[in-house]
Design a protein around this motif. Structure first.
Motif, PDB file in Angstrom:
ATOM      1  N   GLN A 197       0.812  -1.219   0.000  1.00 44.82           N
ATOM      2  CA  GLN A 197       0.000   0.000   0.000  1.00 44.82           C
ATOM      3  C   GLN A 197       0.846   1.270   0.000  1.00 44.82           C
ATOM      4  OE1 GLN A 197      -3.234  -0.605  -0.346  1.00 44.82           O
ATOM      5  NE2 GLN A 197      -2.710  -2.783  -0.187  1.00 44.82           N
ATOM      6  N   LEU A 198       2.158   1.116   0.038  1.00 43.11           N
ATOM      7  CA  LEU A 198       3.028   2.289   0.068  1.00 43.11           C
ATOM      8  C   LEU A 198       2.986   3.025  -1.268  1.00 43.11           C
ATOM      9  CD1 LEU A 198       6.141   0.831   1.927  1.00 43.11           C
ATOM     10  CD2 LEU A 198       4.453   2.431   2.843  1.00 43.11           C
ATOM     11  N   PRO A 199       3.215   4.334  -1.242  1.00 46.97           N
ATOM     12  CA  PRO A 199       3.181   5.108  -2.490  1.00 46.97           C
ATOM     13  C   PRO A 199       4.316   4.716  -3.428  1.00 46.97           C
ATOM     14  CG  PRO A 199       4.071   6.430  -0.707  1.00 46.97           C
ATOM     15  CD  PRO A 199       3.537   5.173  -0.077  1.00 46.97           C
ATOM     16  N   ARG A 200       4.100   4.944  -4.700  1.00 45.50           N
ATOM     17  CA  ARG A 200       5.125   4.677  -5.699  1.00 45.50           C
ATOM     18  C   ARG A 200       5.798   5.978  -6.117  1.00 45.50           C
ATOM     19  NH1 ARG A 200       2.746   0.086  -9.882  1.00 45.50           N
ATOM     20  NH2 ARG A 200       2.373  -1.541  -8.313  1.00 45.50           N
ATOM     21  N   VAL A 201       7.046   5.843  -6.518  1.00 47.62           N
ATOM     22  CA  VAL A 201       7.806   6.995  -6.998  1.00 47.62           C
ATOM     23  C   VAL A 201       7.781   6.977  -8.517  1.00 47.62           C
ATOM     24  CG1 VAL A 201      10.052   8.134  -7.047  1.00 47.62           C
ATOM     25  CG2 VAL A 201       9.286   6.972  -4.963  1.00 47.62           C
ATOM     26  N   ASP A 202       7.316   8.063  -9.099  1.00 45.61           N
ATOM     27  CA  ASP A 202       7.240   8.192 -10.554  1.00 45.61           C
ATOM     28  C   ASP A 202       7.861   9.531 -10.939  1.00 45.61           C
ATOM     29  OD1 ASP A 202       6.692   8.063 -13.224  1.00 45.61           O
ATOM     30  OD2 ASP A 202       4.532   8.398 -13.027  1.00 45.61           O
ATOM     31  N   GLY A 203       9.124   9.484 -11.346  1.00 45.74           N
ATOM     32  CA  GLY A 203       9.820  10.731 -11.649  1.00 45.74           C
ATOM     33  C   GLY A 203      10.030  11.534 -10.384  1.00 45.74           C
ATOM     34  N   GLY A 208       1.797  10.501  -6.382  1.00 47.25           N
ATOM     35  CA  GLY A 208       1.100  11.504  -7.186  1.00 47.25           C
ATOM     36  C   GLY A 208       1.423  12.939  -6.825  1.00 47.25           C
ATOM     37  N   PHE A 209       2.261  13.156  -5.806  1.00 43.92           N
ATOM     38  CA  PHE A 209       2.604  14.512  -5.357  1.00 43.92           C
ATOM     39  C   PHE A 209       4.084  14.795  -5.616  1.00 43.92           C
ATOM     40  CE2 PHE A 209      -0.792  12.942  -2.560  1.00 43.92           C
ATOM     41  CZ  PHE A 209      -1.770  13.903  -2.781  1.00 43.92           C
ATOM     42  N   SER A 210       4.370  15.922  -6.232  1.00 45.76           N
ATOM     43  CA  SER A 210       5.753  16.267  -6.541  1.00 45.76           C
ATOM     44  C   SER A 210       6.516  16.643  -5.277  1.00 45.76           C
ATOM     45  CB  SER A 210       5.805  17.439  -7.521  1.00 45.76           C
ATOM     46  OG  SER A 210       7.150  17.843  -7.740  1.00 45.76           O
ATOM     47  N   VAL A 211       7.748  16.121  -5.169  1.00 47.79           N
ATOM     48  CA  VAL A 211       8.618  16.490  -4.049  1.00 47.79           C
ATOM     49  C   VAL A 211       9.716  17.439  -4.513  1.00 47.79           C
ATOM     50  CG1 VAL A 211       8.204  14.396  -2.710  1.00 47.79           C
ATOM     51  CG2 VAL A 211      10.029  14.418  -4.422  1.00 47.79           C
TER      52      VAL A 211
END
Length: 281
Positions: A197-203, A208-211
């Motif tokens: 259930q952990l978030p995925r890193v995409d770019g 879904g939230f930019s860091v």
């Protein structure tokens, strides 16, 4: 003569403080309870690490020193996890973590288009113009490192669950040992389910939230940081079971035995180094 004496005194004071910081860092690496050492609150309006806010909202805007202190602690925790699980870790774009408290940095490897160039990016905010241009990429690099740690720990949890299942079968006559093995397997499987259930890193986006600080609005960056901290918190719990064979809830906040201390206080990974506020070791 007076100036020379003051210079020597100042140099000795700096050396003494640096020695103290290095000794404290080594001591921290021999402790077990990440949750006790680095408490994370992801439910607060602005998430916190050790009570320090990591994020920015109109109603809560920490000054750079607070953010930088939190980032330094976060990188310290990640460095310990990275060293413990380097055998399973695959994160080619992060070369090393430069630990320097409020002035910590990350050495990143750029893409093939630039020949795999290595550069340091600041995992802290400066007061100068455009400082966010390195702080943003540093958070992107840190997020990819966290995702790599999650993958490494998932693999180790799967191995732990398999070993515990085998131990449970082998110790059927010993109810106590069999019960412990079954509990370990159950905890490992539960953590694996939570890991899905952990978030995925995409770019530059996490969940879904930019860091990428500076490019993303404050509320978006704060949400991205929250998702990164969610991964870190899971890693703390998984590490407790994988390394020490203890359920996360009962991991003691005390020094390890000599064998564990020697393992965790070993030399840094290739290319990794500690750095105090006064310079590199």
């Amino acid at each position: 003569l007076a100036a020379q004496w003051l210079a020597v005194e100042d140099r000795d004071r700096v050396a003494e403080e640096r020695s103290r910081l290095d000794a404290e860092a080594a001591r921290m690496e021999t402790l077990v309870a990440f949750d006790a050492l680095f408490p994370i609150d992801i439910d607060a309006a602005v998430p916190t690490l050790c009570g320090l806010r990591l994020g920015r909202l109109p109603s809560s805007q920490p000054a750079p020193p607070e953010t930088n202190a939190a980032c330094g602690l976060l990188l310290t925790a990640a460095s310990i996890l990275r060293r413990r699980h380097e055998g399973k870790l695959r994160c080619p774009n992060v070369r090393s973590l430069v630990l320097a408290g409020e002035a910590s940095q990350i050495e990143v490897v750029s893409g093939k288009s630039t020949g795999g160039k290595v550069e340091k990016v600041d995992f802290h905010i400066k007061t100068s113009f455009f400082s966010w241009r390195t702080f943003g990429p540093a958070w992107v690099a840190f997020a990819t490192l966290c995702e790599a740690l999650v993958r490494a720990l998932r693999s180790k949890l799967e191995e732990k669950a398999s070993e515990a299942a085998a131990d449970a079968v082998a110790t059927t006559e010993d109810r106590g040992a069999g019960s412990d093995a079954a509990a370990t397997r159950e905890t490992a499987l539960k953590l694996l389910d939570e890991g899905k259930q952990l978030p995925r890193v995409d770019g530059d986006k996490v969940g879904g939230f930019s860091v990428r600080y500076g490019d993303a609005p404050d509320h978006t960056w704060t949400s991205g940081v929250r998702e990164v901290l969610r991964m870190v918190k899971w890693c703390f719990r998984a590490d407790a079971l994988v390394v020490f064979g203890l359920p996360p809830a009962v991991v003691p906040a005390k020094p390890l035995d000599a064998a564990h201390s020697q393992n965790d206080a070993a030399a840094p990974m290739a290319g990794e180094r500690n750095q105090s506020a006064y310079g590199e070791q």
